[in-house]
Enzyme design. Sequence first.
Site, PDB file in Angstrom:
ATOM      1  N   HIS A 124       0.830  -1.209   0.000  1.00 42.56           N
ATOM      2  CA  HIS A 124       0.000   0.000   0.000  1.00 42.56           C
ATOM      3  C   HIS A 124       0.864   1.260   0.000  1.00 42.56           C
ATOM      4  O   HIS A 124       0.604   2.204  -0.721  1.00 42.56           O
ATOM      5  CB  HIS A 124      -0.942   0.012   1.217  1.00 42.56           C
ATOM      6  CG  HIS A 124      -2.241  -0.659   0.952  1.00 42.56           C
ATOM      7  ND1 HIS A 124      -2.373  -2.027   0.925  1.00 42.56           N
ATOM      8  CD2 HIS A 124      -3.481  -0.160   0.677  1.00 42.56           C
ATOM      9  CE1 HIS A 124      -3.636  -2.334   0.658  1.00 42.56           C
ATOM     10  NE2 HIS A 124      -4.329  -1.223   0.502  1.00 42.56           N
ATOM     11  N   LYS A 170      -9.960  -8.261   7.587  1.00 41.28           N
ATOM     12  CA  LYS A 170     -10.661  -8.576   8.835  1.00 41.28           C
ATOM     13  C   LYS A 170     -10.484  -7.391   9.770  1.00 41.28           C
ATOM     14  O   LYS A 170      -9.463  -6.704   9.720  1.00 41.28           O
ATOM     15  CB  LYS A 170     -10.116  -9.852   9.474  1.00 41.28           C
ATOM     16  CG  LYS A 170      -8.656  -9.720   9.905  1.00 41.28           C
ATOM     17  CD  LYS A 170      -8.249 -10.796  10.869  1.00 41.28           C
ATOM     18  CE  LYS A 170      -6.761 -10.777  11.150  1.00 41.28           C
ATOM     19  NZ  LYS A 170      -6.400 -10.163  12.426  1.00 41.28           N
TER      20      LYS A 170
END
Lengths: 186, 279
Positions: A39, A104
Amino acid sequence: MSKEVELTPPLSDADVMALEIGDRVLISGVLYTARDAAHKRLIDMLVAGQKLPVDLKGQILYYVGPSPARPGRVIGAAGPTTSYRMDSYTPTLLALGLKAMIGKGKRSPEVIAALQQYKAVYLAATGGAGALIAKCVKRAEVVAFPELGPEAVHRLEVENLPAIVVNDCQGRDLYDEGVRQYAVPG
Amino acid sequence: MRQIEAGAITRAVKEAAIAANYELGEDLLAALARGEQEEESPAGREIFRQLLENARIASRERVPLCQDCGLTVIFAEVGQETRIVGGGFEQAVQEGVRQGYGEGYLRKSLCHPLTRQNTGDNTPAVIHTEIIPGDRLKLTVVPKGGGSENMSRLFMLKPAQGWAGIKESVVTTVKEAGPNPCPPIIVGVGIGGTFERAALLAKKSLLRELGAPNPDPQLAALEKELLDAVNKLGIGPQGLGGRITALGVHLLMQPCHIASLPVAVNIQCHASRHKEIEL
């Protein structure tokens, strides 16, 4: 009532707007992986005005750093990692047309607002079920940043990868609503 | 003096690291099976079902239970009547981790804190060594996942806050962690000692067999009180809502300074992996 939906990227606005929190989705087709280091690289490239190594329009990003594959296997264990660490990067990627993320754990208010603004969803797969989820992965190859090892961007071909809609385009949050249903006062 | 070869330590650590990552303990399997029966939330029961299936696949196909094969924490109890020959103890342990994570196809998850460059072999492991009487050497290999470790906290309470403050610290930690540490979790709580000792007690408490009562009846009662409080939060399996947020709360306690009340809460995900070996 929650429903079961089959998803195959690329996803349209209509595909994701039909989803509601609690819906169980089965994903087939191509996913791209990215976690912390990838990222950062992607955002650094955008800041530098460079073209990203993958076109994220309509795609699904899976937050995973798989364990190495044994010889003859497609992949090692491949369950989701905790998503909040990607929060600061996510609105920028949603603005590029990213339609869903699998991870999650909770997302920030900024991400939840960006999901409404750009029409996208956040899905949760079962954390710690890495061996089970790996069975859904039929092909895997590194497509960017190989030097990052487990954090490289992989292109995965999956069949019926199970996940659940946690944040939809309406700004709802399954984690909040689910917990409220079972919390005992006092 | 009993001699122990450094090479034997390396082999033992290697095998334990691999086994810990492929095989969930019987205590965890029993707790997950009970969860599948007892959880009220349908989504929660489905999570327990998936986790049991995951454990079966991992064991059968020699795949890690979780792609996060952890930072390797090693608790070593070294008998004072042993002599390690043919190499240094710490080097032998680190070499075992290096070989285990390589040969076992385990993920290497350690990096430089600032550059984030992966160390490439999952070393250095964190080793806690205790010298004990006798001539045995016991090693417990604990691969600790990052997601649950990130949700752990340390509190330096005022003595006046007492048990109520300790309880609030534990409940707050679990509540704020929510779905992030992969519930159902095990909560390790260290009370007393110093800043660093409380954290070590919390981590060490996680080694106790899940479901086995605390040998101290007073602590056993406090553990039950904390478990009930945590499970009232409604977080449930994977944070989707449910009755079973924690499978257990484990306490270890030791005296502290008259000015202090250190409390550490170490969260452990459902993949509570640890493997003991004795040489």
